[in-house]
Design a protein around this motif. Structure first.
Motif, PDB file in Angstrom:
ATOM      1  N   TYR A   5       0.822  -1.155   0.067  1.00  0.00           N
ATOM      2  CA  TYR A   5      -0.084   0.156   0.017  1.00  0.00           C
ATOM      3  C   TYR A   5       0.881   1.447   0.009  1.00  0.00           C
ATOM      4  O   TYR A   5       0.583   2.349  -0.643  1.00  0.00           O
ATOM      5  CB  TYR A   5      -0.893  -0.061   1.329  1.00  0.00           C
ATOM      6  N   ASN A   6       1.823   1.380   0.739  1.00  0.00           N
ATOM      7  CA  ASN A   6       2.829   2.501   1.081  1.00  0.00           C
ATOM      8  C   ASN A   6       3.355   2.811  -0.417  1.00  0.00           C
ATOM      9  O   ASN A   6       3.622   4.050  -0.728  1.00  0.00           O
ATOM     10  CB  ASN A   6       3.635   2.605   1.982  1.00  0.00           C
ATOM     11  N   LYS A   7       3.898   1.795  -1.062  1.00  0.00           N
ATOM     12  CA  LYS A   7       4.506   1.906  -2.403  1.00  0.00           C
ATOM     13  C   LYS A   7       3.587   2.334  -3.532  1.00  0.00           C
ATOM     14  O   LYS A   7       3.817   3.179  -4.020  1.00  0.00           O
ATOM     15  CB  LYS A   7       5.196   0.727  -2.931  1.00  0.00           C
ATOM     16  N   TYR A   8       2.438   1.919  -3.403  1.00  0.00           N
ATOM     17  CA  TYR A   8       1.434   2.173  -4.357  1.00  0.00           C
ATOM     18  C   TYR A   8       1.004   3.774  -4.039  1.00  0.00           C
ATOM     19  O   TYR A   8       0.761   4.446  -5.152  1.00  0.00           O
ATOM     20  CB  TYR A   8       0.007   1.434  -4.226  1.00  0.00           C
ATOM     21  N   ILE A   9       0.653   4.403  -2.892  1.00  0.00           N
ATOM     22  CA  ILE A   9       0.436   5.551  -2.339  1.00  0.00           C
ATOM     23  C   ILE A   9       1.514   6.502  -3.050  1.00  0.00           C
ATOM     24  O   ILE A   9       1.312   7.610  -3.414  1.00  0.00           O
ATOM     25  CB  ILE A   9       0.120   5.707  -1.077  1.00  0.00           C
ATOM     26  N   GLU A  10       2.869   5.962  -2.780  1.00  0.00           N
ATOM     27  CA  GLU A  10       4.199   6.792  -3.022  1.00  0.00           C
ATOM     28  C   GLU A  10       3.986   7.035  -4.547  1.00  0.00           C
ATOM     29  O   GLU A  10       4.266   8.000  -5.175  1.00  0.00           O
ATOM     30  CB  GLU A  10       5.230   6.064  -2.622  1.00  0.00           C
ATOM     31  N   ILE A  11       3.931   5.966  -5.193  1.00  0.00           N
ATOM     32  CA  ILE A  11       3.976   5.941  -6.736  1.00  0.00           C
ATOM     33  C   ILE A  11       2.793   6.657  -7.501  1.00  0.00           C
ATOM     34  O   ILE A  11       3.076   7.557  -8.272  1.00  0.00           O
ATOM     35  CB  ILE A  11       4.022   4.420  -7.398  1.00  0.00           C
ATOM     36  N   GLY A  12       1.789   6.480  -6.964  1.00  0.00           N
ATOM     37  CA  GLY A  12       0.516   7.165  -7.494  1.00  0.00           C
ATOM     38  C   GLY A  12       0.737   8.667  -7.352  1.00  0.00           C
ATOM     39  O   GLY A  12       0.495   9.375  -8.310  1.00  0.00           O
ATOM     40  N   THR A  13       1.152   8.968  -6.068  1.00  0.00           N
ATOM     41  CA  THR A  13       1.038  10.506  -5.736  1.00  0.00           C
ATOM     42  C   THR A  13       1.909  11.215  -6.538  1.00  0.00           C
ATOM     43  O   THR A  13       1.850  12.162  -6.955  1.00  0.00           O
ATOM     44  CB  THR A  13       1.197  10.568  -4.234  1.00  0.00           C
ATOM     45  N   LYS A  14       3.397  10.422  -6.640  1.00  0.00           N
ATOM     46  CA  LYS A  14       4.320  11.108  -7.161  1.00  0.00           C
ATOM     47  C   LYS A  14       3.953  11.147  -8.904  1.00  0.00           C
ATOM     48  O   LYS A  14       4.173  12.532  -9.358  1.00  0.00           O
ATOM     49  CB  LYS A  14       5.709  10.292  -7.217  1.00  0.00           C
ATOM     50  N   ALA A  15       3.464  10.033  -9.294  1.00  0.00           N
ATOM     51  CA  ALA A  15       3.225  10.204 -10.786  1.00  0.00           C
ATOM     52  C   ALA A  15       2.253  11.395 -11.123  1.00  0.00           C
ATOM     53  O   ALA A  15       2.063  11.968 -12.278  1.00  0.00           O
ATOM     54  CB  ALA A  15       2.762   8.841 -11.355  1.00  0.00           C
ATOM     55  N   TYR A  16       1.327  11.361 -10.340  1.00  0.00           N
ATOM     56  CA  TYR A  16      -0.023  12.081 -10.601  1.00  0.00           C
ATOM     57  C   TYR A  16       0.556  13.776 -10.425  1.00  0.00           C
ATOM     58  O   TYR A  16       0.385  14.389 -11.366  1.00  0.00           O
ATOM     59  CB  TYR A  16      -1.011  12.017  -9.452  1.00  0.00           C
ATOM     60  N   ASN A  17       1.379  13.902  -9.441  1.00  0.00           N
ATOM     61  CA  ASN A  17       1.916  15.253  -9.172  1.00  0.00           C
ATOM     62  C   ASN A  17       3.012  15.579 -10.508  1.00  0.00           C
ATOM     63  O   ASN A  17       2.866  16.664 -10.810  1.00  0.00           O
ATOM     64  CB  ASN A  17       2.611  15.158  -7.848  1.00  0.00           C
ATOM     65  N   GLN A  18       3.557  14.672 -11.007  1.00  0.00           N
ATOM     66  CA  GLN A  18       4.560  15.018 -12.020  1.00  0.00           C
ATOM     67  C   GLN A  18       3.537  15.112 -13.330  1.00  0.00           C
ATOM     68  O   GLN A  18       4.114  16.102 -14.163  1.00  0.00           O
ATOM     69  CB  GLN A  18       5.408  13.654 -12.501  1.00  0.00           C
ATOM     70  N   HIS A  19       2.520  14.702 -13.541  1.00  0.00           N
ATOM     71  CA  HIS A  19       1.697  14.895 -14.802  1.00  0.00           C
ATOM     72  C   HIS A  19       0.604  15.938 -14.750  1.00  0.00           C
ATOM     73  O   HIS A  19       0.001  16.399 -15.787  1.00  0.00           O
ATOM     74  CB  HIS A  19       1.226  13.349 -15.305  1.00  0.00           C
ATOM     75  N   TYR A  20      -0.111  16.113 -13.532  1.00  0.00           N
ATOM     76  CA  TYR A  20      -1.216  16.806 -13.339  1.00  0.00           C
ATOM     77  C   TYR A  20      -1.412  18.016 -12.384  1.00  0.00           C
ATOM     78  O   TYR A  20      -2.295  18.558 -12.194  1.00  0.00           O
ATOM     79  CB  TYR A  20      -2.467  15.831 -12.992  1.00  0.00           C
ATOM     80  N   THR A  21      -0.221  18.658 -11.909  1.00  0.00           N
ATOM     81  CA  THR A  21      -0.537  19.689 -11.278  1.00  0.00           C
ATOM     82  C   THR A  21      -1.128  21.046 -11.736  1.00  0.00           C
ATOM     83  O   THR A  21      -1.805  21.778 -11.051  1.00  0.00           O
ATOM     84  CB  THR A  21       0.931  19.977 -10.457  1.00  0.00           C
ATOM     85  N   HIS A  22      -0.789  21.033 -13.114  1.00  0.00           N
ATOM     86  CA  HIS A  22      -1.186  22.105 -13.715  1.00  0.00           C
ATOM     87  C   HIS A  22      -2.837  22.266 -14.011  1.00  0.00           C
ATOM     88  O   HIS A  22      -3.634  23.029 -14.273  1.00  0.00           O
ATOM     89  CB  HIS A  22      -0.905  21.976 -15.298  1.00  0.00           C
ATOM     90  N   LEU A  23      -3.743  21.005 -13.377  1.00  0.00           N
ATOM     91  CA  LEU A  23      -5.211  21.091 -13.419  1.00  0.00           C
ATOM     92  C   LEU A  23      -5.539  21.917 -12.213  1.00  0.00           C
ATOM     93  O   LEU A  23      -6.785  22.212 -12.288  1.00  0.00           O
ATOM     94  CB  LEU A  23      -5.508  19.619 -13.551  1.00  0.00           C
ATOM     95  N   TRP A  24      -4.792  22.020 -11.388  1.00  0.00           N
ATOM     96  CA  TRP A  24      -5.313  22.271  -9.738  1.00  0.00           C
ATOM     97  C   TRP A  24      -4.802  23.955  -9.562  1.00  0.00           C
ATOM     98  O   TRP A  24      -3.516  24.285  -9.934  1.00  0.00           O
ATOM     99  CB  TRP A  24      -4.741  21.473  -8.914  1.00  0.00           C
TER     100      TRP A  24
END
Length: 176
Positions: free
Chosen positions: A16-35
């Motif tokens: 779970y911690n790895k999934y949360i870490e990877i998901g958060t990092k990847a999302y922030n790499q690609h989608y901060t411009h939406l917010w």
């Protein structure tokens, strides 16, 4: 050059911690411009917390995977195995909710291999079609289109606080 060994590990509680870490990092790499101000916390709180993962794990209709190259986790997949979309019943349609790959591993064939993996799961469940959503702007859309997905509807990011002009998305479909 040798092709990387890409594996898909079904999520287990110890990851779970790895999934949360990877998901958060990847999302922030690609989608901060939406917010506004790049604050992605609304999305992260709705996608990448232990509580969310525990709920998704209990849902037999949800399959969560970490994508691994050799021993390094590089991305994730979230699949809804049975979902009614448009004229397709839940028995006929599979929905790819999330496919996130860390920036530093983009362009290495991981996305294409991930789509093949999702297609294999769809075939194992006798699905006729795979659906997913993509931002209208950005690199994901041409990638999906190059992998035989076609635009079938307009949608939008479901969160109120996303920047208005960044909300437009497409629903895409690939018939198997």
């Amino acid at each position: 050059m040798m092709k990387p060994d890409i594996q898909f590990d079904l999520l287990k509680p110890e990851l779970y911690n790895k999934y949360i870490e990877i998901g958060t990092k990847a999302y922030n790499q690609h989608y901060t411009h939406l917010w506004p101000n790049g604050d992605t916390s609304t999305y992260i709180e709705n996608s990448f917390t232990r509580k969310i993962l525990l709920d998704e794990e209990k849902d037999h209709n949800t399959a969560l995977y970490l994508i691994k190259i050799d021993s390094v986790y590089v991305g994730l997949l979230k699949i809804t195995l049975h979902k009614q979309v448009q004229e397709y019943s839940k028995f006929d349609a599979l929905y790819l909710d999330k496919i996130y790959i860390l920036n530093e591993f983009s362009g290495k064939g991981i996305g294409t291999k991930s789509l093949r993996f999702v297609e294999k799961i769809a075939n194992e469940h006798s699905k006729k079609v795979i659906f997913l959503e993509s931002m209208q702007k950005g690199l994901a859309l041409p990638f999906y289109q190059s992998n035989s997905f076609i635009i079938v509807a307009n949608t939008q990011v479901p969160f109120k606080n996303v920047i208005e002009e960044e909300k437009p998305m497409y629903l895409l479909r690939r018939i198997l």
